[in-house]
Design an enzyme around this catalytic site. Structure first.
Site, PDB file in Angstrom:
ATOM      1  N   GLU A 124      51.396 -10.726  -1.018  1.00  0.00           N
ATOM      2  CA  GLU A 124      51.855  -9.690  -0.093  1.00  0.00           C
ATOM      3  C   GLU A 124      53.055 -10.204   0.690  1.00  0.00           C
ATOM      4  OE1 GLU A 124      47.993  -7.009   1.111  1.00  0.00           O
ATOM      5  OE2 GLU A 124      48.549  -8.637   2.461  1.00  0.00           O
ATOM      6  N   CYS A 125      54.154  -9.463   0.663  1.00  0.00           N
ATOM      7  CA  CYS A 125      55.340  -9.754   1.458  1.00  0.00           C
ATOM      8  C   CYS A 125      55.777 -11.209   1.289  1.00  0.00           C
ATOM      9  CB  CYS A 125      55.102  -9.378   2.910  1.00  0.00           C
ATOM     10  SG  CYS A 125      56.627  -9.165   3.859  1.00  0.00           S
ATOM     11  N   GLY A 126      55.530 -12.083   2.245  1.00  0.00           N
ATOM     12  CA  GLY A 126      55.926 -13.472   2.102  1.00  0.00           C
ATOM     13  C   GLY A 126      55.319 -14.128   0.883  1.00  0.00           C
ATOM     14  N   SER A 139      53.608  -7.243  -3.719  1.00  0.00           N
ATOM     15  CA  SER A 139      54.161  -6.084  -3.011  1.00  0.00           C
ATOM     16  C   SER A 139      54.700  -6.532  -1.668  1.00  0.00           C
ATOM     17  CB  SER A 139      53.090  -5.012  -2.797  1.00  0.00           C
ATOM     18  OG  SER A 139      52.160  -5.433  -1.800  1.00  0.00           O
TER      19      SER A 139
END
Length: 439
Positions: free
Chosen positions: A327-329, A430
């Site tokens: 997720e993200c990072g 994502s």
């Protein structure tokens, strides 16, 4: 039984409501009250501060992403307690334009759902009696919430306090406290909000100073008496199923943004969490059935991640036969490369072809509704989440993970990525952080 509660909110961000929330929580807790904190909205940093103040886990309650039944179940799951203190997000009535599962994500929506009265924190800098007009407007904007009173913050002098009190009292509202500015309890910030709780060695001293300030300048008895029981009743809401029975979870200063209710739901589903630290060059436990890389600050630790060859090799071996999701990072760390603020490119794990850059920062912020186009571990077919980062996508060559829209229904280019491997494993990622399943 759910105890009486309050929501600490404000006209806007930056008024000091986090400091007031932490001060109240620690002041009541050290006096022997069992305090349960919650966070309204999708912020994933504040709950760790709440936990430090109360000694109990804090959970996000989000009316855009969660239905009333899930909110009720999350509240009930954290009982027993004697007093609930929920911290709002942004301004009291701030939310998105189109409602989601049970509201727009505003703190006022949570107040209406729960029946918890609102304590309004007003930054009194640069105003006097006008503070009364501001408080009155917040109280009357909706007739389905109740403002219990006002805590004035950053009061300059006794004369300033007298003028402020006159304005609040003229509006027919109660002053519950008046706090002078105190630099000793101001916490450092960075681009995604407060510096994380676990990174602040001085945090306990700050919490004690905030509690001392609140205890000295607020009417704690009146604040507690203003709390009201929650009008929601616990429902039989089922948490999202865990992605595997044993989950390897990246957890260190670079990977720390994961919603507490998600981890609690996995554990309730019988999963075992196996933490590991990429910054310490550790890889996922081979006995795990899935690996999850949360968001965080890979951009602040990009050289160390690039040098963590053991972590990268182990992650690639794991992904050959088992699912890995970021997720993200975490998604950025799974990519091919990350360009730091100074323009230097750092090689990441290479599970995906994603290339991201912080050389030209651009804020990406908002709720996300994702319809998955390929399965991902731990994600429902239709998911609600939140995106907040400053990375720019340079290349996103893999198959899209999902069709992603914002709260207005507009498509966003951050579709995520998915890639299958010959050994049966797959990598997915994502930019949005999963909050809940969408109805």
């Amino acid at each position: 039984m759910i105890p009486p509660g309050l929501i600490v909110s404000a006209p806007a961000s930056g008024t000091g409501k986090t400091t007031v929330t932490l001060g109240l929580a620690r002041a009541f807790a050290r006096a022997g009250t069992v305090v349960q904190a919650f966070k309204s909205g999708p912020d994933y940093i504040d709950p760790a501060f709440h936990r430090a103040a109360t000694g109990r886990p804090s959970v996000n309650l989000d009316s855009w992403a969660m239905g009333a039944g899930q909110i009720a179940a999350l509240i009930a799951a954290e009982m027993p307690a004697e007093l609930v203190i929920a911290e709002g997000s942004m301004g009291l009535h701030d939310g998105v334009a189109a409602p989601g599962e049970s509201g727009t994500g505003s703190s006022a929506d949570l107040a209406a759902l729960t029946g918890w009265p609102v304590v309004v924190v007003i930054d009194a800098s640069g105003q006097a009696q006008t503070a009364g007009a501001v408080a009155l407007g917040l109280a009357r904007f909706r007739d389905d919430i109740r403002v219990a009173g006002v805590i004035l913050n950053r009061v300059a002098s006794p004369r300033h306090e007298a003028l402020l009190r006159a304005g609040i009292e003229a509006a027919g509202l109660t002053v519950l406290g008046a706090l002078p500015r105190l630099a000793a309890i101001e916490m450092p910030e960075r681009h995604l909000g407060l510096v994380q709780a676990e990174e602040q060695a001085d945090l306990d001293r700050i919490l004690e100073a905030a509690a001392d300030l609140v205890a000295q300048h607020c009417d704690l008895d009146a604040i507690r008496a203003a709390a009201l029981p929650c009008r929601l009743h616990a429902a039989g809401h089922l948490p999202l199923p865990p992605p595997a029975e044993r989950i390897a979870l990246a957890r260190d200063a670079a990977f720390s943004f994961v919603y507490p209710h998600l981890i609690a739901g996995w554990r309730a589903g019988g999963a075992t969490i196996l933490p590991f630290s990429p910054l310490a060059d550790e890889g996922p436990d081979p006995s795990a059935g899935a690996c999850w890389l949360p968001g965080g600050y890979p951009e602040l630790h990009a050289p160390r991640l690039a040098a963590a060859q053991g972590f990268k090799r182990a992650l690639n071996r794991f992904a050959e036969t088992k699912p890995v999701h970021g997720e993200c990072g975490g998604y950025m760390a799974m990519g091919a490369g990350l360009v730091a603020k100074d323009g230097t490119r750092h090689a990441m794990a290479g599970l995906l072809g994603l290339e991201t850059s912080f050389a030209k920062r651009k804020m990406h912020l908002g709720y996300r509704l994702a319809d998955l186009q390929t399965p991902a571990p731990g994600l429902p077919p239709r998911a609600r989440g939140h995106e907040f980062h400053y990375a720019t996508i340079l290349s996103q060559p893999d198959a899209p993970l999902a069709r992603v829209t914002d709260a207005t229904g507009a498509l966003v280019p951050e579709t995520g990525s998915a890639k299958a491997f010959s050994g049966g494993g797959r990598a997915t990622g994502s930019f949005f952080h999963l909050i809940a399943e969408a109805s």
